[in-house]
Design a protein around this motif. Structure first.
Motif, PDB file in Angstrom:
ATOM      1  N   SER A 187      46.061  28.329  54.276  1.00 26.50           N
ATOM      2  CA  SER A 187      46.743  26.550  54.810  1.00 26.50           C
ATOM      3  C   SER A 187      47.508  26.444  55.665  1.00 26.50           C
ATOM      4  O   SER A 187      48.341  27.503  55.823  1.00 26.50           O
ATOM      5  N   ASN A 188      47.389  25.315  56.722  1.00 30.23           N
ATOM      6  CA  ASN A 188      48.361  25.098  57.455  1.00 30.23           C
ATOM      7  C   ASN A 188      49.675  23.891  56.772  1.00 30.23           C
ATOM      8  O   ASN A 188      50.355  23.869  57.544  1.00 30.23           O
ATOM      9  N   GLY A 189      49.250  24.071  55.602  1.00 27.66           N
ATOM     10  CA  GLY A 189      50.403  23.148  54.485  1.00 27.66           C
ATOM     11  C   GLY A 189      50.346  21.675  54.556  1.00 27.66           C
ATOM     12  O   GLY A 189      51.186  21.060  53.882  1.00 27.66           O
ATOM     13  N   TYR A 190      50.107  21.617  55.770  1.00 28.69           N
ATOM     14  CA  TYR A 190      49.668  19.547  55.813  1.00 28.69           C
ATOM     15  C   TYR A 190      49.926  19.331  54.471  1.00 28.69           C
ATOM     16  O   TYR A 190      50.792  18.194  54.206  1.00 28.69           O
ATOM     17  N   PHE A 191      48.901  19.288  53.807  1.00 28.39           N
ATOM     18  CA  PHE A 191      48.662  18.704  52.091  1.00 28.39           C
ATOM     19  C   PHE A 191      48.866  19.547  51.107  1.00 28.39           C
ATOM     20  O   PHE A 191      48.779  18.698  49.764  1.00 28.39           O
ATOM     21  N   PHE A 192      49.619  20.397  51.367  1.00 19.94           N
ATOM     22  CA  PHE A 192      50.304  21.306  50.372  1.00 19.94           C
ATOM     23  C   PHE A 192      50.937  20.152  49.342  1.00 19.94           C
ATOM     24  O   PHE A 192      51.109  20.498  47.925  1.00 19.94           O
ATOM     25  N   PRO A 193      51.925  19.299  50.048  1.00 22.45           N
ATOM     26  CA  PRO A 193      53.411  19.217  48.309  1.00 22.45           C
ATOM     27  C   PRO A 193      52.088  18.045  47.630  1.00 22.45           C
ATOM     28  O   PRO A 193      52.505  17.491  46.623  1.00 22.45           O
ATOM     29  N   GLN A 194      50.896  17.210  47.952  1.00 21.05           N
ATOM     30  CA  GLN A 194      50.549  16.109  47.822  1.00 21.05           C
ATOM     31  C   GLN A 194      49.460  16.515  46.483  1.00 21.05           C
ATOM     32  O   GLN A 194      49.061  16.676  45.817  1.00 21.05           O
ATOM     33  N   LYS A 195      49.138  17.518  47.124  1.00 22.55           N
ATOM     34  CA  LYS A 195      47.603  18.718  46.003  1.00 22.55           C
ATOM     35  C   LYS A 195      48.326  19.947  45.194  1.00 22.55           C
ATOM     36  O   LYS A 195      47.840  20.250  44.646  1.00 22.55           O
ATOM     37  N   ARG A 196      49.943  19.964  45.335  1.00 23.85           N
ATOM     38  CA  ARG A 196      50.291  21.607  44.830  1.00 23.85           C
ATOM     39  C   ARG A 196      49.496  20.870  43.454  1.00 23.85           C
ATOM     40  O   ARG A 196      49.465  22.001  42.503  1.00 23.85           O
ATOM     41  N   LYS A 224      57.707  27.057  46.887  1.00 27.01           N
ATOM     42  CA  LYS A 224      59.333  27.655  46.696  1.00 27.01           C
ATOM     43  C   LYS A 224      58.784  27.903  45.074  1.00 27.01           C
ATOM     44  O   LYS A 224      59.458  26.531  44.462  1.00 27.01           O
ATOM     45  N   GLY A 225      59.015  29.304  43.906  1.00 29.33           N
ATOM     46  CA  GLY A 225      59.546  28.892  42.870  1.00 29.33           C
ATOM     47  C   GLY A 225      58.171  28.510  42.068  1.00 29.33           C
ATOM     48  O   GLY A 225      58.374  29.180  40.369  1.00 29.33           O
ATOM     49  N   ALA A 226      57.413  28.124  42.682  1.00 28.45           N
ATOM     50  CA  ALA A 226      56.448  27.081  42.317  1.00 28.45           C
ATOM     51  C   ALA A 226      54.419  28.250  42.202  1.00 28.45           C
ATOM     52  O   ALA A 226      53.643  28.694  41.697  1.00 28.45           O
ATOM     53  N   ILE A 227      54.676  29.447  43.153  1.00 31.01           N
ATOM     54  CA  ILE A 227      53.612  29.791  43.630  1.00 31.01           C
ATOM     55  C   ILE A 227      54.267  30.290  45.323  1.00 31.01           C
ATOM     56  O   ILE A 227      54.558  30.659  45.425  1.00 31.01           O
TER      57      ILE A 227
END
Length: 334
Positions: A103-112, A152-155
């Protein structure tokens, strides 16, 4: 990775080496060509293909697990543009697969929260803000850092750095960020074929500059830097004859290629290739038309016998049962 998964993966590789068994232990799946990023070296978003539906991907997962698959590597494009990505991951986990995602991380915080069952995340990270944005598009650095912080710490998280003319002097920055946030780094050269890449010649460092930075990575790894790339892979690319040529019709470093025998790539439309480097360059059957088993069993012998792609080189060492590489990877993933 669970012990039983490691055991089955090892057993499958042993069967491949001793009895020439063909088992799709490791299946990479491109779930989309869509991507919000604008990477200077990537042509994937311009590809026009039919995208597999949720139902079709779940069917694929059923078929690959029936044939002995142990790992599903999800990539694209950007997988997180799909609204069903959490459902796909959850289903693959229920089928017993080790699931990773690029992933490029663009949507990771919202879809974590949708990724709670993802085993491993690989985030694109090319260096300091000005360098990362030069490689991957304006604003992409801030999104990458936000994703790293959210995970961080979650995955379990690694980063992947594509080495271009723009970021050869960014190694120390990347390694320092890895120490700060507690992730491992991997590095790769420009290696995609002309169907998936662009600006290759413009972004390609000189032979001497590539060797200089690879030697630095080897030294840093020897000194305990947080680098997941195996030492065998780093020496493999250090000894690569010509960085303008991504694959050769003969083995390099006596390394056997297992593409199409122990791993494969399913393209965005369902076509089954030995690996992504051969996308569009060799005949491929579509699993939607003939079933995954027939598509995999009918993969032709590769016209290439070696490449400098990081993932495939690592797989080739692992499936050749190279003890040094296996040991390094076990330390990194367990």
């Amino acid at each position: 990775m669970r012990i039983d998964t490691l055991f089955k993966m090892g057993k499958g590789a042993l069967m491949g080496n001793i009895f020439a068994r063909r088992i799709p232990l490791n299946v990479m799946l491109s779930v989309t060509n869509r991507c919000p990023s604008d990477c200077s070296y990537c042509n994937i978003p311009s590809r026009k293909q039919r995208e597999l539906s949720t139902k079709e991907i779940l069917k694929l997962i059923d078929e690959i697990t029936d044939m002995g698959a142990q790992r599903l590597g999800i990539w694209g494009g950007e997988p997180l543009v799909r609204d069903d990505i959490g459902e796909i991951i959850d289903y693959a986990k229920r089928k017993g697969l080790f699931v990773t995602m690029d992933s490029n991380g663009y949507f990771f915080p919202q879809k974590r929260k949708l990724l709670k069952n993802l085993d491993h995340l690989i985030l694109a990270f090319d260096g300091p803000e000005e360098v990362h944005d030069l490689n991957r598009g304006s604003g992409s650095f801030k999104k990458a850092i936000s994703a790293i912080e959210a995970g961080k710490g979650a995955i379990a998280c690694w980063t992947v750095t594509v080495l271009t003319k723009n970021n050869l002097d960014s190694i120390d920055f990347i390694l320092n960020k890895a120490r700060e946030y507690g992730f491992l780094t991997t590095f790769q050269l420009l290696h995609h074929n002309d169907k998936l890449s662009r600006n290759h010649e413009t972004l390609l460092p000189s032979f001497e500059d590539y060797r200089r930075v690879i030697k630095k990575l080897i030294l840093e790894k020897k000194n305990g830097a947080p680098i997941a790339s195996s030492m065998n892979y780093l020496y493999h690319i250090l000894n690569w004859p010509d960085y303008k040529i991504i694959n050769y019709p003969y083995p390099i470093n006596n390394l056997r290629c297992w593409a199409g025998r122990l791993y494969c790539n399913v393209d965005t439309d369902g076509s089954v290739y030995p690996c992504s480097l051969l996308t569009g360059n060799v005949k491929a059957l579509n699993f939607l038309e003939v079933g995954f088993k027939k598509a995999f069993d009918n993969l032709q012998e590769n016209y290439c016998k070696s490449c400098m792609a990081s993932c495939f080189t690592e797989y080739n060492y692992l499936y050749s049962l190279d003890i040094r590489t296996i040991s390094e990877w076990l330390k990194s993933i367990i």
